[in-house]
Design a protein around this motif. Sequence first.
Motif, short mmCIF file in Angstrom:
data_model
loop_
_atom_site.label_atom_id
_atom_site.label_comp_id
_atom_site.label_asym_id
_atom_site.label_seq_id
_atom_site.Cartn_x
_atom_site.Cartn_y
_atom_site.Cartn_z
N GLY A 52 5.68 4.10 1.72
CA GLY A 52 6.06 5.49 1.95
C GLY A 52 5.93 6.40 0.74
O GLY A 52 6.50 7.50 0.73
N THR A 53 5.19 5.96 -0.26
CA THR A 53 4.93 6.80 -1.43
C THR A 53 3.71 6.27 -2.17
O THR A 53 3.42 5.07 -2.10
CB THR A 53 6.14 6.84 -2.39
OG1 THR A 53 5.83 7.69 -3.51
CG2 THR A 53 6.49 5.45 -2.91
N ASP A 54 3.03 7.17 -2.88
CA ASP A 54 1.92 6.71 -3.72
C ASP A 54 2.31 6.70 -5.20
O ASP A 54 1.47 6.50 -6.06
CB ASP A 54 0.67 7.57 -3.51
CG ASP A 54 0.87 9.03 -3.92
OD1 ASP A 54 2.02 9.42 -4.22
OD2 ASP A 54 -0.13 9.78 -3.92
N THR A 77 0.86 -1.18 0.00
CA THR A 77 0.00 0.00 0.00
C THR A 77 0.90 1.24 0.00
O THR A 77 2.08 1.15 0.35
CB THR A 77 -0.90 0.05 1.24
OG1 THR A 77 -0.07 0.16 2.41
CG2 THR A 77 -1.76 -1.21 1.35
N PRO A 78 0.36 2.40 -0.38
CA PRO A 78 1.16 3.62 -0.30
C PRO A 78 1.72 3.87 1.10
O PRO A 78 2.87 4.31 1.25
CB PRO A 78 0.18 4.72 -0.73
CG PRO A 78 -0.75 4.01 -1.68
CD PRO A 78 -0.93 2.65 -1.07
N ASN A 79 0.93 3.59 2.13
CA ASN A 79 1.41 3.81 3.51
C ASN A 79 2.56 2.88 3.85
O ASN A 79 3.52 3.27 4.53
CB ASN A 79 0.27 3.61 4.50
CG ASN A 79 -0.73 4.76 4.49
OD1 ASN A 79 -0.39 5.87 4.07
ND2 ASN A 79 -1.94 4.50 4.94
N LEU A 80 2.51 1.65 3.37
CA LEU A 80 3.56 0.68 3.68
C LEU A 80 4.88 1.07 3.05
O LEU A 80 5.94 0.99 3.70
CB LEU A 80 3.14 -0.71 3.18
CG LEU A 80 4.19 -1.82 3.34
CD1 LEU A 80 4.48 -2.09 4.81
CD2 LEU A 80 3.73 -3.11 2.65
#
Length: 208
Positions: free
Chosen positions: A57-59, A52-55
């Motif tokens: 650290g970027t989207d 995921t983006p949270n995992l």
Amino acid sequence: MKNILVVGTGGLAHEFTSWFSDYYKIVGYLGIDHSEHSPSNLPGVLYKDPVTPNLVGTDLVVVAIGIPSVKVRIYDKFTNLGFKFPSIIHPSSTVSDNSAVQEGVVISPNCVVSPNVTLNKLSYLNFCCGIGHDAVIGSFVQINPGSQLGGFSNIGEGTLVGSGSTVLQGVRVGEKATIGSGSVVFSKVDEGITVMGNPAKRVRAFES
């Protein structure tokens, strides 16, 4: 410098890392074959699905896999997870101001994109490619090194253009076609077929 996740761990990911790591901070890699990561000498974290983006650290994510059908699946999956696909152009390449570059397009070093070209989403130009004026490159197309596409040519969605190929001016290539390396395409290529040679002719033995 923006963070980005690279999907892919093979040769294309290695090339992307070499050419673009001065412009993006690569937070890690996600591959369909994890055994590729070490032989390619890729730095950073090797992530496992799901991410995921949270995992990470970027989207932001780039697809460094050269198989068009795989790129389609990755695009759908990662869009649903909230990732974004930036267009990435190496500074050594020339892209005309009035050409349209959609999301997820990658233009590698020493390419030339002429006026009025349309590069649709997640099309990938490897190094030293030339795209003639008014050409249209469909979504998820992979154009391998040294290929030259003439003006007003049209490459259908999900097509693979092999290294060193030439598509002449005004020629239309159908969706999900394959052009073998070193081929010269003089006339229309139908959807889903494989062509090879000079002049390029259909080769059914390589069609799935």
